[in-house]
Design an enzyme around this catalytic site. Structure first.
Site, short mmCIF file in Angstrom:
data_model
loop_
_atom_site.label_atom_id
_atom_site.label_comp_id
_atom_site.label_asym_id
_atom_site.label_seq_id
_atom_site.Cartn_x
_atom_site.Cartn_y
_atom_site.Cartn_z
N ARG A 54 -2.44 -36.05 7.31
CA ARG A 54 -2.18 -35.72 8.70
C ARG A 54 -2.55 -36.84 9.68
O ARG A 54 -2.99 -36.59 10.80
CB ARG A 54 -2.91 -34.42 9.09
N GLU A 76 -5.81 -30.38 14.30
CA GLU A 76 -4.54 -31.00 13.95
C GLU A 76 -3.68 -31.13 15.20
O GLU A 76 -2.94 -32.09 15.37
CB GLU A 76 -3.81 -30.16 12.89
N SER A 128 0.23 -25.35 13.23
CA SER A 128 -1.09 -25.34 12.59
C SER A 128 -2.11 -25.99 13.51
O SER A 128 -1.92 -27.12 13.95
CB SER A 128 -1.04 -26.08 11.25
#
Length: 293
Positions: free
Chosen positions: A166, A285, A215
């Protein structure tokens, strides 16, 4: 900047540009007309001015105090083209991930079906090594092109991107403008079936019809963020107009009247409860930019 061709707006609201529909204004919002216009703008822009880039705002909280400096938004019209060439897909960074998956499928290129389930643009996918359903951007990227803060053009190979989970290791000031991806020629019915699996998973497991940001937290190594959040008793937790999704605990929702402060405070409350319950620290995130109020 006499030769500027893009659109400059002062004190422009950003709430309607984010999926959460929250946040204050940008001091200046710039929409470049093409890559050369972006390079010209950055070269002429004083270094002291902060620069931020937004895509479709699907993984973003804009704080209520707004954003000082310049916000750059690449428009789909100028940076949204996608095309296939053999087993390669070329895409502008304002192109939706979903559209790139569709372009690949139409050309019988497999391996990019996972992009069908990511609600963002290719620019965001490059910056955060976006992934879903067991695959990540790093698995298919050949190279990416971007413009530096001084207006110079750069090309980054897959290795140059320094992808990790990520995130990528490229200088944050680089504004990605296009990318090339390689898949593998596959049977059309196989590709379509995989895309349907990805879409079914999203529709049955995620609150995609809500005002959400996708998310919220990265999955810790060997664990799932949603399981940790659930175990900490946070399913359905509310702060103001913000709520932890009952459907998927790693999604925050604007139930209708949330502020950026509500959503961020709810996220920090969840982090604190998970840390207290499990000893594990969750990391955001979702990107958060701007001035808190």
């Amino acid at each position: 900047m006499p030769d500027l061709r893009g659109r400059l707006l002062a004190n422009q609201s950003l709430a309607e540009l984010t999926w959460f529909r929250v946040g204050g204004p940008a001091q200046v919002l710039f929409t470049p007309s093409d890559e050369d216009d972006l390079a010209y703008f950055l070269k002429k822009l004083p270094n002291a001015l902060p620069v931020y880039v937004v895509g479709v705002g699907s993984n973003l909280i804009v704080r209520d105090g707004g954003i000082p400096g310049v916000v750059i938004r690449l428009s789909p019209r100028a940076f949204g083209e996608t095309r296939a060439d053999g087993d390669v897909v070329v895409a502008g960074t304002a192109a939706l991930d979903k559209r790139v998956a569709e372009t690949a499928a139409s050309a019988t290129i497999g391996g990019m079906e996972f992009l069908f389930g990511i609600p963002g643009t290719i620019g965001g996918a490059l910056r955060m090594n976006a992934g879903a359903n067991g695959s990540e951007t790093k698995d298919v990227l050949i190279e990416a092109t971007g413009i530096g803060r001084d207006g110079t053009k750069h090309v980054f190979s897959n290795a140059d991107m320094k992808f990790v989970y990520r995130n990528s290791g490229v200088d944050p000031s680089i504004i990605f403008t296009s990318a090339r991806f390689r898949g593998a020629i596959a049977a059309p019915e196989t590709i379509r079936a995989r895309m349907e699996e990805v879409q079914t998973h999203r529709e049955t497991a995620q609150p995609i019809r809500e005002k959400t940001g996708g998310s919220t937290f990265k999955n810790p190594p060997g664990n799932s963020a949603w399981k940790l959040i659930d175990a900490a008793g946070c399913r359905g937790l509310r702060v103001g107009g913000a709520q932890v999704s009952e459907m998927h605990c790693n999604f925050l929702i604007n139930t209708g009247n949330a502020t950026g402060h509500d959503i961020e405070t709810l996220g920090e409350t969840v982090r604190a409860r998970v840390k207290e319950n499990s000893g594990i620290e969750l990391h955001w995130e979702i990107k958060r930019i701007g001035i808190p109020t």
